[in-house]
Design a protein around this motif. Structure first.
Motif, PDB file in Angstrom:
ATOM      1  N   LEU A 212      54.786-102.773 -36.728  1.00  0.00           N
ATOM      2  CA  LEU A 212      53.549-102.049 -37.048  1.00  0.00           C
ATOM      3  C   LEU A 212      52.325-102.828 -36.563  1.00  0.00           C
ATOM      4  CD1 LEU A 212      54.461-100.860 -40.666  1.00  0.00           C
ATOM      5  CD2 LEU A 212      54.204 -99.397 -38.666  1.00  0.00           C
ATOM      6  N   VAL A 213      52.347-104.152 -36.734  1.00  0.00           N
ATOM      7  CA  VAL A 213      51.238-104.990 -36.265  1.00  0.00           C
ATOM      8  C   VAL A 213      51.115-104.902 -34.746  1.00  0.00           C
ATOM      9  CG1 VAL A 213      50.408-107.366 -36.060  1.00  0.00           C
ATOM     10  CG2 VAL A 213      51.352-106.559 -38.233  1.00  0.00           C
ATOM     11  N   ALA A 214      52.254-104.894 -34.056  1.00  0.00           N
ATOM     12  CA  ALA A 214      52.244-104.755 -32.594  1.00  0.00           C
ATOM     13  C   ALA A 214      51.577-103.445 -32.195  1.00  0.00           C
ATOM     14  CB  ALA A 214      53.671-104.816 -32.058  1.00  0.00           C
ATOM     15  N   GLY A 215      51.874-102.377 -32.933  1.00  0.00           N
ATOM     16  CA  GLY A 215      51.250-101.092 -32.644  1.00  0.00           C
ATOM     17  C   GLY A 215      49.748-101.123 -32.854  1.00  0.00           C
ATOM     18  N   VAL A 216      49.317-101.805 -33.904  1.00  0.00           N
ATOM     19  CA  VAL A 216      47.879-101.925 -34.168  1.00  0.00           C
ATOM     20  C   VAL A 216      47.184-102.611 -32.989  1.00  0.00           C
ATOM     21  CG1 VAL A 216      46.144-103.028 -35.639  1.00  0.00           C
ATOM     22  CG2 VAL A 216      48.144-101.941 -36.676  1.00  0.00           C
ATOM     23  N   LEU A 217      47.822-103.644 -32.435  1.00  0.00           N
ATOM     24  CA  LEU A 217      47.211-104.420 -31.350  1.00  0.00           C
ATOM     25  C   LEU A 217      47.112-103.643 -30.043  1.00  0.00           C
ATOM     26  CD1 LEU A 217      48.742-107.961 -31.947  1.00  0.00           C
ATOM     27  CD2 LEU A 217      46.452-107.153 -32.513  1.00  0.00           C
ATOM     28  N   VAL A 218      48.055-102.718 -29.792  1.00  0.00           N
ATOM     29  CA  VAL A 218      47.985-101.937 -28.546  1.00  0.00           C
ATOM     30  C   VAL A 218      47.342-100.574 -28.787  1.00  0.00           C
ATOM     31  CG1 VAL A 218      49.999-103.064 -27.549  1.00  0.00           C
ATOM     32  CG2 VAL A 218      50.315-100.954 -28.840  1.00  0.00           C
ATOM     33  N   GLY A 219      46.839-100.346 -29.999  1.00  0.00           N
ATOM     34  CA  GLY A 219      46.209 -99.075 -30.335  1.00  0.00           C
ATOM     35  C   GLY A 219      44.747 -99.043 -29.935  1.00  0.00           C
ATOM     36  N   PRO A 220      44.122 -97.884 -30.077  1.00  0.00           N
ATOM     37  CA  PRO A 220      42.726 -97.721 -29.661  1.00  0.00           C
ATOM     38  C   PRO A 220      41.711 -98.348 -30.616  1.00  0.00           C
ATOM     39  CG  PRO A 220      43.553 -95.685 -30.635  1.00  0.00           C
ATOM     40  CD  PRO A 220      44.713 -96.623 -30.572  1.00  0.00           C
ATOM     41  N   ASN A 221      42.180 -98.816 -31.780  1.00  0.00           N
ATOM     42  CA  ASN A 221      41.249 -99.353 -32.780  1.00  0.00           C
ATOM     43  C   ASN A 221      41.057-100.862 -32.679  1.00  0.00           C
ATOM     44  OD1 ASN A 221      40.826 -96.793 -34.216  1.00  0.00           O
ATOM     45  ND2 ASN A 221      42.979 -96.996 -34.773  1.00  0.00           N
ATOM     46  N   THR A 222      41.697-101.507 -31.701  1.00  0.00           N
ATOM     47  CA  THR A 222      41.543-102.949 -31.504  1.00  0.00           C
ATOM     48  C   THR A 222      41.214-103.214 -30.034  1.00  0.00           C
ATOM     49  OG1 THR A 222      43.949-103.115 -31.179  1.00  0.00           O
ATOM     50  CG2 THR A 222      43.094-103.634 -33.364  1.00  0.00           C
ATOM     51  N   PRO A 223      40.503-104.290 -29.743  1.00  0.00           N
ATOM     52  CA  PRO A 223      40.135-104.585 -28.350  1.00  0.00           C
ATOM     53  C   PRO A 223      41.352-104.999 -27.520  1.00  0.00           C
ATOM     54  CG  PRO A 223      39.462-106.370 -29.819  1.00  0.00           C
ATOM     55  CD  PRO A 223      39.943-105.259 -30.687  1.00  0.00           C
ATOM     56  N   GLY A 224      41.182-104.936 -26.196  1.00  0.00           N
ATOM     57  CA  GLY A 224      42.265-105.317 -25.291  1.00  0.00           C
ATOM     58  C   GLY A 224      43.014-104.109 -24.759  1.00  0.00           C
ATOM     59  N   PHE A 225      44.242-104.354 -24.342  1.00  0.00           N
ATOM     60  CA  PHE A 225      45.055-103.293 -23.743  1.00  0.00           C
ATOM     61  C   PHE A 225      45.280-102.155 -24.746  1.00  0.00           C
ATOM     62  CE2 PHE A 225      49.307-101.420 -23.330  1.00  0.00           C
ATOM     63  CZ  PHE A 225      49.199-100.851 -22.066  1.00  0.00           C
ATOM     64  N   VAL A 226      45.128-100.929 -24.268  1.00  0.00           N
ATOM     65  CA  VAL A 226      45.364 -99.745 -25.100  1.00  0.00           C
ATOM     66  C   VAL A 226      46.471 -98.916 -24.456  1.00  0.00           C
ATOM     67  CG1 VAL A 226      44.393 -97.624 -26.057  1.00  0.00           C
ATOM     68  CG2 VAL A 226      42.976 -99.685 -25.904  1.00  0.00           C
ATOM     69  N   ALA A 227      47.567 -98.739 -25.186  1.00  0.00           N
ATOM     70  CA  ALA A 227      48.692 -97.962 -24.667  1.00  0.00           C
ATOM     71  C   ALA A 227      48.342 -96.485 -24.638  1.00  0.00           C
ATOM     72  CB  ALA A 227      49.935 -98.195 -25.531  1.00  0.00           C
ATOM     73  N   GLU A 228      49.061 -95.743 -23.815  1.00  0.00           N
ATOM     74  CA  GLU A 228      48.851 -94.298 -23.681  1.00  0.00           C
ATOM     75  C   GLU A 228      49.350 -93.599 -24.946  1.00  0.00           C
ATOM     76  OE1 GLU A 228      47.333 -91.112 -21.773  1.00  0.00           O
ATOM     77  OE2 GLU A 228      47.482 -93.049 -20.746  1.00  0.00           O
ATOM     78  N   ALA A 229      48.430 -93.054 -25.720  1.00  0.00           N
ATOM     79  CA  ALA A 229      48.791 -92.489 -27.024  1.00  0.00           C
ATOM     80  C   ALA A 229      49.739 -91.300 -26.898  1.00  0.00           C
ATOM     81  CB  ALA A 229      47.523 -92.071 -27.773  1.00  0.00           C
ATOM     82  N   SER A 230      49.494 -90.428 -25.924  1.00  0.00           N
ATOM     83  CA  SER A 230      50.342 -89.232 -25.785  1.00  0.00           C
ATOM     84  C   SER A 230      51.768 -89.616 -25.441  1.00  0.00           C
ATOM     85  CB  SER A 230      49.774 -88.302 -24.721  1.00  0.00           C
ATOM     86  OG  SER A 230      49.702 -88.960 -23.460  1.00  0.00           O
ATOM     87  N   LEU A 231      51.925 -90.612 -24.555  1.00  0.00           N
ATOM     88  CA  LEU A 231      53.269 -91.073 -24.199  1.00  0.00           C
ATOM     89  C   LEU A 231      53.933 -91.755 -25.396  1.00  0.00           C
ATOM     90  CD1 LEU A 231      52.638 -92.513 -20.629  1.00  0.00           C
ATOM     91  CD2 LEU A 231      53.829 -90.401 -21.220  1.00  0.00           C
TER      92      LEU A 231
END
Length: 599
Positions: free
Chosen positions: A37-56
Motif C-alpha cells: 500500500l505504501v508503494a502505491g502511495v509513492l507512485v500515486g498522483p498525491n505524492t511527488p515524483g514518478f506517477v504511474a498510469e492510473a487507468s492501467l
C-alpha cells in the motif's frame, strides 16, 4: 527508437517498490500488505515524483481482484464452515450489522447520504483474509477451536460481501448514487424501472441462473478439463488451464449473466476446490495470483492521499475506533453470549480488528457508483493501513487482558478446548477433541520421542517415506502445515507438529537434539536449506537426507550440511537404466539406508 511504455513502467515501478517496502515491513514483522500500500502511495498522483498510469493500474487491479476472489473460492471449505456454523453464521451477521450501523452513524455526522453510510459501514465490517490467516498460522491457531471459529466467521463475512458486491450496483440508483451502466449487455439483461424490489429480484435471478449453471454444468466440466489436462503431463498446460478457467469464468459471468467479475471468480475457485487436483491448481496459480494481488494493493495505495491524515485526523481516528474497538467489542459480546471461554472471545476479537481486501473493493465500487465520496475511500484506506499495523499489538493486549478477565470471571482457561473440534464430521461420526491445547498460543509442546526421524512435509514424496517408516516400525514424527493432511495423520495415529519447519519454535518442538535422522521431503530447496542449518546447529551428528530438482540445488543443500541429497530426475534415470541394462548405477552418491531397528 524511443517509445512510451506506460504499462511496463507501471508494472516495474509498482512491483519494484512493492518488493522494497514489502521486505522492509516484513523485516519489522508487519504484514507485507502494508508495504504494498505504501508503494502505491509513492507512485500515486498525491505524492511527488514518478506517477504511474492510473487507468492501467485499475485494469491490472481488476485482474488482481479476479485472482484474489478465485483464491478465496479455491480455499473455501463448506465443511469447515458447517462445523462451526452455530456461532460463525449468527456471530458474523450480528457483527456486520453492528459495524455497519456504527459506519452509518459516522457518515451521518460527516454529512453523507444513507447510501454512503451503508457502503462505508460494510467496508469497515469485514476483516482481511490475508491478515487473519497469517495471524492464525503464526500463533498455531488454525487447528484449534478458536481458529476454526475465526475462519468460519471470516467465510461468512466474505460471502456477505460477495452478496453486497452483487446487489450494490443494482441498488445504486435507489440509494442516491449513479444507476449501474451495463457496459457489456448480458444475455439476461431485462428492461429497468421495475422499482427497488424488481431490481433486486432481477439481480438475484441473474445470480441464481449463474449459480445453477455453475453447479450443474461447471461441476462436471471444470473438473473434467483439469483431469484431461493433467493427463497430458504438461505442467505448463495445466497452469494455463487453471488461469484460463479462473479468468474465463469471471469474464463469462459478467458478459452472460451481468454479475460481477468477483462473484464469477469466486465460484470458479469454489467449483475447482471440489476436484482432487485442487491442491495442485492452487499451487500452480499461486505465483500469478501473488503478483497481481500485489498490483491490486499497489493500485489501492495510489488512490490514497497521505495528506488526508492531517486534514481528516478526527474522522480517521473515529474510523479506526470503529474497526478496532467497535468490531472487537461486538465480537467479544457475541462469543461470550454463546457461552464460549473468555480466551476464545478475546482471540476472535483481536483477529477481526482490521480490514483489508474486500474493504478496498467495496470502497472503489462505492466511489465508482457515486455512492461514497472520495473522503470515505481515504478514511477506509487509512483505517485499513493503521488497523493492520496495530493488529499485532491487539494480540499482545489480548494476552495481557486474558488472565485478568478470567480471574474476574472466576473461570479457568484450560477447559476452553474441550469442545468437539477437528475436521468437519461426516454423518454418524464424532468430531475429534483436542488433547493438550493449554499452550496453543505459545511454542508447540516438545515431543517426547528420541532416536527418531523428523519427516518434513507429507505430500507425494513424504507420504511414501512415512508409509515406509511406519511399516519398518521406526519412530518418526511429521512437521506439516496443511490442515487436511494434519487431520488425516492424527486419525492414523501419527505424531504431528503443525507449522513451518523453518520456524525456530516449530522445529525445536521436534527435538532435533535427540533425533537420529532428518528427512526433508519438501520441494523448496531454499526453505530446506534453512532447516538443514537449524538441524546442524541443534545436532551436528544428525543424518540429513533431502530432495532436489537440479544439480544446483544438490550443491546448495550439500554445501549447507545435508549428508544425502536425492535428485528426482537422477533416480528416474537410474531406474530406467537398471531396467534396460540390468546394471546398477551410482550417480547420486550413497543410497538412503533405513536401519531395521531404532537406535
Amino acid at each position: 527508437m524511443p517509445h512510451d511504455t506506460p504499462l511496463i513502467a507501471t508494472i516495474v515501478a509498482g512491483l519494484g517498490l512493492a518488493f522494497v517496502f514489502g521486505a522492509l515491513t516484513n523485516r519489522f514483522r508487519i504484514p507485507p500488505l502494508v508495504g504494498y500500500l505504501v508503494a502505491g502511495v509513492l507512485v500515486g498522483p498525491n505524492t511527488p515524483g514518478f506517477v504511474a498510469e492510473a487507468s492501467l493500474a485499475n485494469e491490472l487491479a481488476e485482474i488482481g481482484v479476479i485472482l484474489l476472489m478465485f483464491g478465496v473460492g479455491l480455499h473455501f471449505s463448506l465443511k469447515d464452515l458447517l462445523s462451526v456454523r452455530a456461532i460463525a453464521v449468527p456471530g458474523a451477521i450480528v457483527q456486520i450489522g453492528f459495524a455497519t450501523l456504527l459506519g452509518v452513524g459516522l457518515a451521518w455526522l460527516l454529512g453523507w447520504s444513507l447510501g454512503a453510510g451503508l457502503v462505508f459501514g460494510l467496508a469497515l465490517s469485514v476483516a482481511s483474509t490475508v491478515v487473519l490467516l497469517r495471524a492464525m498460522q503464526e500463533r498455531r491457531l488454525i487447528e484449534t477451536e478458536r481458529g476454526r471459529i475465526a475462519v468460519g466467521w471470516l467465510i461468512v463475512e466474505d460471502l456477505a460481501m460477495v452478496l453486497a458486491l452483487v446487489l450494490l450496483p443494482a441498488l445504486a440508483g435507489v440509494l442516491g448514487g449513479q444507476p449501474q451502466v451495463d457496459d457489456h449487455a448480458s444475455l439476461l439483461s431485462l428492461p429497468a424501472s421495475y422499482g427497488i424490489w424488481g431490481v433486486v429480484g432481477v439481480t438475484l435471478a441473474k445470480v441464481a441462473a449463474f449459480v445453477v449453471v455453475m453447479l450443474v454444468v461447471g461441476r462436471r466440466v471444470i473438473p473434467w478439463i483439469l483431469h484431461y489436462v493433467a493427463h497430458t503431463g504438461s505442467r505448463e498446460l495445466f497452469r494455463l488451464a487453471v488461469l484460463a478457467i479462473a479468468l474465463g469464468v469471471a469474464f463469462g459471468a459478467a458478459k452472460l449473466f451481468g454479475v460481477s467479475l468477483a462473484l464469477g471468480a469466486f465460484f470458479a475457485g469454489m467449483i475447482m476446490s471440489e476436484s482432487e487436483l485442487s491442491h495442485r491448481a492452487a499451487e500452480e496459480s499461486l505465483p500469478l495470483r501473488d503478483a497481481f494481488s500485489v498490483l491490486f494493493f499497489v493500485s489501492v495505495g495510489m488512490l490514497f492521499d497521505p495528506f488526508s491524515l492531517i486534514s481528516n485526523g478526527l474522522p480517521i481516528l473515529a474510523t479506526l475506533a470503529i474497526i478496532i474497538i467497535g468490531k472487537s467489542i461486538a465480537a467479544f459480546v457475541i462469543v461470550i453470549a454463546f457461552r464460549y471461554p473468555i480466551a476464545t472471545a478475546l482471540m476472535i476479537s483481536a483477529s477481526l480488528a482490521q480490514i483489508g481486501e474486500f474493504s478496498f473493493i467495496l470502497a472503489e465500487l462505492g466511489v465508482g457508483l457515486k455512492l461514497l465520496p472520495e473522503q470515505g475511500r481515504d478514511l477506509i484506506l487509512a483505517g485499513a493501513i493503521l488497523s493492520i499495523l496495530l493488529n499485532p499489538l491487539m494480540f499482545l493486549v489480548v494476552d495481557w487482558m486474558k488472565p485478568w478477565l478470567e480471574k474476574r470471571a472466576g473461570k479457568a482457561a484450560p477447559a476452553e478446548e474441550q469442545r468437539p473440534i477437528g475436521p468437519a464430521t461426516e454423518p454418524g461420526q464424532v468430531a475429534s477433541v483436542s488433547a493438550a491445547p493449554e499452550k496453543e498460543d505459545g511454542p508447540p509442546p516438545k515431543t517426547t520421542l528420541a532416536g527418531h526421524s523428523i519427516l518434513i512435509g507429507y505430500g507425494r514424496v513424504g507420504s511414501l517415506v512415512g508409509a515406509a517408516l511406519k511399516e519398518a516400525a521406526l519412530p518418526f514424527l511429521v512437521i506439516e502445515d496443511a490442515d487436511k493432511t494434519l487431520a488425516k495423520l492424527r486419525d492414523d495415529g501419527v505424531e504431528t507438529i503443525a507449522g513451518n519447519a523453518a520456524n525456530a519454535d516449530v522445529f525445536a518442538a521436534a527435538n532435533p537434539e535427540g533425533a537420529k535422522r532428518l528427512i526433508l521431503a519438501i520441494p523448496n530447496a531454499f526453505e530446506a536449506g534453512q532447516i538443514v542449518l537449524r538441524a546442524r546447529t541443534a545436532n551436528p551428528a544428525i543424518n540429513v537426507i533431502a530432495r532436489a530438482h537440479s544439480d544446483a540445488e544438490v550443491e546448495h543443500l550439500k554445501g549447507l550440511g545435508a549428508d544425502i541429497v536425492i535428485m528426482g530426475e537422477r533416480e528416474i534415470a537410474r531406474g530406467i537404466v537398471e531396467v534396460v541394462t540390468g546394471k546398477t548405477t551410482d550417480w547420486a552418491g550413497p543410497a538412503m539406508e533405513i536401519d531395521p531397528q531404532p537406535a
